[in-house]
Enzyme design. Sequence first.
Site, PDB file in Angstrom:
ATOM      1  N   ASP A 364       0.838  -1.191   0.000  1.00 59.65           N
ATOM      2  CA  ASP A 364       0.000   0.000   0.000  1.00 59.65           C
ATOM      3  C   ASP A 364       0.883   1.254   0.000  1.00 59.65           C
ATOM      4  O   ASP A 364       1.852   1.346   0.767  1.00 59.65           O
ATOM      5  CB  ASP A 364      -0.888  -0.030   1.250  1.00 59.65           C
ATOM      6  CG  ASP A 364      -1.851   1.127   1.322  1.00 59.65           C
ATOM      7  OD1 ASP A 364      -2.743   1.204   0.464  1.00 59.65           O
ATOM      8  OD2 ASP A 364      -1.710   1.954   2.243  1.00 59.65           O
ATOM      9  N   GLU A 401       1.727  -0.464  -5.042  1.00 65.01           N
ATOM     10  CA  GLU A 401       0.798   0.609  -5.377  1.00 65.01           C
ATOM     11  C   GLU A 401       1.688   1.839  -5.584  1.00 65.01           C
ATOM     12  O   GLU A 401       2.202   2.400  -4.610  1.00 65.01           O
ATOM     13  CB  GLU A 401      -0.210   0.845  -4.251  1.00 65.01           C
ATOM     14  CG  GLU A 401      -1.219   1.923  -4.601  1.00 65.01           C
ATOM     15  CD  GLU A 401      -2.180   2.233  -3.460  1.00 65.01           C
ATOM     16  OE1 GLU A 401      -3.358   2.506  -3.753  1.00 65.01           O
ATOM     17  OE2 GLU A 401      -1.752   2.215  -2.289  1.00 65.01           O
TER      18      GLU A 401
END
Length: 725
Positions: A364, A401
Site C-alpha cells: 500500500d 501501489e
Amino acid sequence: MPPAAPETDAQPLPRCPAPGVTPVAGGADVAVHAPDASSVWLTTQDALGREHRHRLPRRREGWWFGHVPGLAAGTRYGLRADGPWAPERGHRFNPAKLLLDPYARAIDGGVRLTPAVYGHVVDDAGRGDHRVRSDLDSAPDTPRAVVVDLAAVDRPAQEPERSAPASAPRHPADELVIYEAHVVELTRRLPAVPEQLRGTYAALGHPATIAHLRELGVTALELLPVHAFAHEPHLVRRGLTNHWGYTTLGFFAPHQPYSATPEDPQATVRELQDAIAALHAAGIEVLLDVVYNHTAEQGVDGTTLSWRGLSAARSYRLDERGRDIDVTGCGNTLDLTDTATQRMVLDSLRHWVTRYGVDGFRFDLAVALARGAHEDFERQHSFLTALRTDPVLSQVRLIAEPWDIGPHGWRTGQFPPPFAEWNDRYRDAVRTFWLTDAAARARGERGGHGMGELATRLAGSHDLFGGHDRGPEASVSFVTAHDGFTLADLTAYDHKHNEANGEDGRDGSDHDLSWNHGVEGPTDDPSVLAARRRTARGMLGTLLLSTGTPMIASGDEIGRTTDGNNNPYAQANALSWLDWDLDQPRRDLLATTAHLTRLRRELPVLRRRAGWSAGGDSDGAGSDLSWFDEHGAPMTTSAWEQADRRTLQLVLDGRPLGHRSALLVLHGGPHDATLTLPPVPGASGWVLEWDSAWESPGGRRTGEILSPRAEPVGAASLRLYSAAG
C-alpha cells in the site's frame, strides 16, 4: 495505575535474541528496540490484577533485552518505557502508557478510545495539547500482546526458515489472475459456509469458497489487510469502524476478530495457516495487501499505542519541530531510512512467508516506503534493494501501489524489477473508452480521446514497463479495486453517494470516470439495465483479454453494488458483504467471467510475457502485434490521430511462439456497425470465441468465418476471435 507487584530485573543474556518475545526453556527471551529510552519494562498481570514489571537491561545498539522466567506461551503482556518528554525533538516517552510489542505475534483485545490512550492530555473528544504529557494509565483501555510458541503452531512438515510450504503453487507469471478480496466481505453471507465460520479465516479455506474461486478461474487471492488493526478515533466517535483494515496495529499478528476462535490467539495463527494451506492445495496463491507506510497511531495528535511510546523520533518521519511528515494522508509515515524500522518491516514480511506460506505482497502506498532522507522517491532505496536481494523475499511476488500523496508521488512504471505495479493508467483508459467517451457519444457529442492510449494499455503498457528487464506481466491491470465504484456501480452512477460514511461527501474520489446510462442509481427500465450489463461485460472482457496481469475486484463477477458509495471503508455491514442470492443476470455475469478466464488460459497469445515485436512495416502490419481499422486495413498515422475514433481491431500473431493467433475487435460506438475482419496470420479464417453482446457465453461458437468479410457488430461491444485450425 493498577496495583503493582515488586519490580524484578530480567536476567541478562550474553547476546541480543530475536526481536520480540521468544519462548525458550523456563521462560522467554525478550528484545525491544527503544534507543532513546532510559528504562524499558515488560509487564504481565496476575489473577489479582496486579501488574508485574520486568525491567530489561539495556545492552547495545538501542536494544533492551533479557530473559524473563516463567513467561510461557499464551501469556498476555505489554511494554512500558520511560525517557525524555521532548515533543519538539520527537520524544514522547510516557511510562503511564501500556504499549504493544511491535513484534507481537498475536494480539488480544482492542483499543478502547478514552483520554488515557493518548500520550498527551486530551478531553473526551480527543482535543488537547500534544506538548503536555498525560499521567493517565492506559492499561485498562489497550490490547495485550500474546506470547506465541510458533514452533508449536507450525504444521509439522513446515520448515521454519524456507520460503514457502512445499504445497504452495508457483504459477508462471503469465498465468496469474488476481482476485482482490476482503476476508469478511467474501464469506460473510456465502450460503454453503457454516454460519459460525462465515467472515473468518476458516471460511477462506472452506470448500465452498475455494469452489467459487476455482470456478472463476483465478490463480491468486489477494487479501485486504489481515494484520492486526485498530479504528480511527473519528470513526469510533461516529459509531463506525475501519472495515478495510488500513490502520495497522501489529505487523506480525493476524487480526483477531477475523478468527473463528477469537478467544484463542494461538489458535487463530493456526487457523490462518490452515486456510492458506487449503488454498494452496487448490492451486491458488495467497497475496497479502500490507500497510507499512503508516500505523494506527495517526499523527502527533493521535494515540500512543506502540511505536510512539518506544521510538517515535526514529520510527516516524518528523520535521525539525517534531511534527509528522505525512505523505500517506493518515497522519504519520513510517521512516524506512531508519535501520531498525526497516528491519522490522523486513522481519514482518519474512514472518508471513516462512510461518504462514504467503506467496507475495501488495504494498500500500509503496512510494512512501522508498522516500529517502530528502523525501524524494529513490528507485534504488535501501528498502527496495533489501527486498530484491533477500533470499526469501526476492522469491515471492512483489506488487507496488506506485503512488502516495506526497510531492511527486505518482510513480507508475518506475519501480525496479521484480516489482509489478498497479496500473492506474490502464484503469483510466478502459473507463474512458467504455464509459465517459461512450456517455458523450450517447449525448450526441463529437470528439473523444482517440484510441492510442487504450491501444497502449491493451498491449501491456510498454511505455511504462518495457524497460529495465520488465515486461507486460509487471502491469497489474485493473478496472476496479476495493476503493472506488464497483464494476456495476461504474455503470449506474455519475456521482458518489457516500452519505453513510458521515463525512458530508468529502471522502472518496471525485474522478471515477463513470456513466449511469441515463438514470442515476437503481432502475426498472429494461433497456437501461441491458445497456449497463453490456458495458460491464465490455470492461470485464477488456481486462481479462488484455496483455498484462489482470486483477478482478471481489464481487464484480456477480454484479456487486455498494449503492454508489465509492469509499465504503467504514461500512462493516451488509452494504459491503457480497450478496450471493443471484438472479439470472448475475449468474450470467459469473458464467461470462469464468468463460473469459478460460479463454485466457486456452489462448497463450493473450498472456504474452515478453514485449510485442516492433517489427513489420511503418503501419505495424507484419509484426506479431498489428492494428487495423474498421475496414480491415492497417491503422495509419492519420487514423491514430482521429480523436473521435471508436473502432479498433487488434491482431495478436501467435505463430512465433507456436500458438493460435487471436483477434480483438473493439467497437465503442453507440450504434451497430459493419466492419471487415483483417487477414488471419497463417490460417484460413477466424472463429468467434466471445461477444460482449451475449448475456451469457453458453458455450456458443459461430464456426469458421472466412477473412476478409463484412461482419456486423453490435453497439458498444467487444469480440474475441481465434485463428481457425
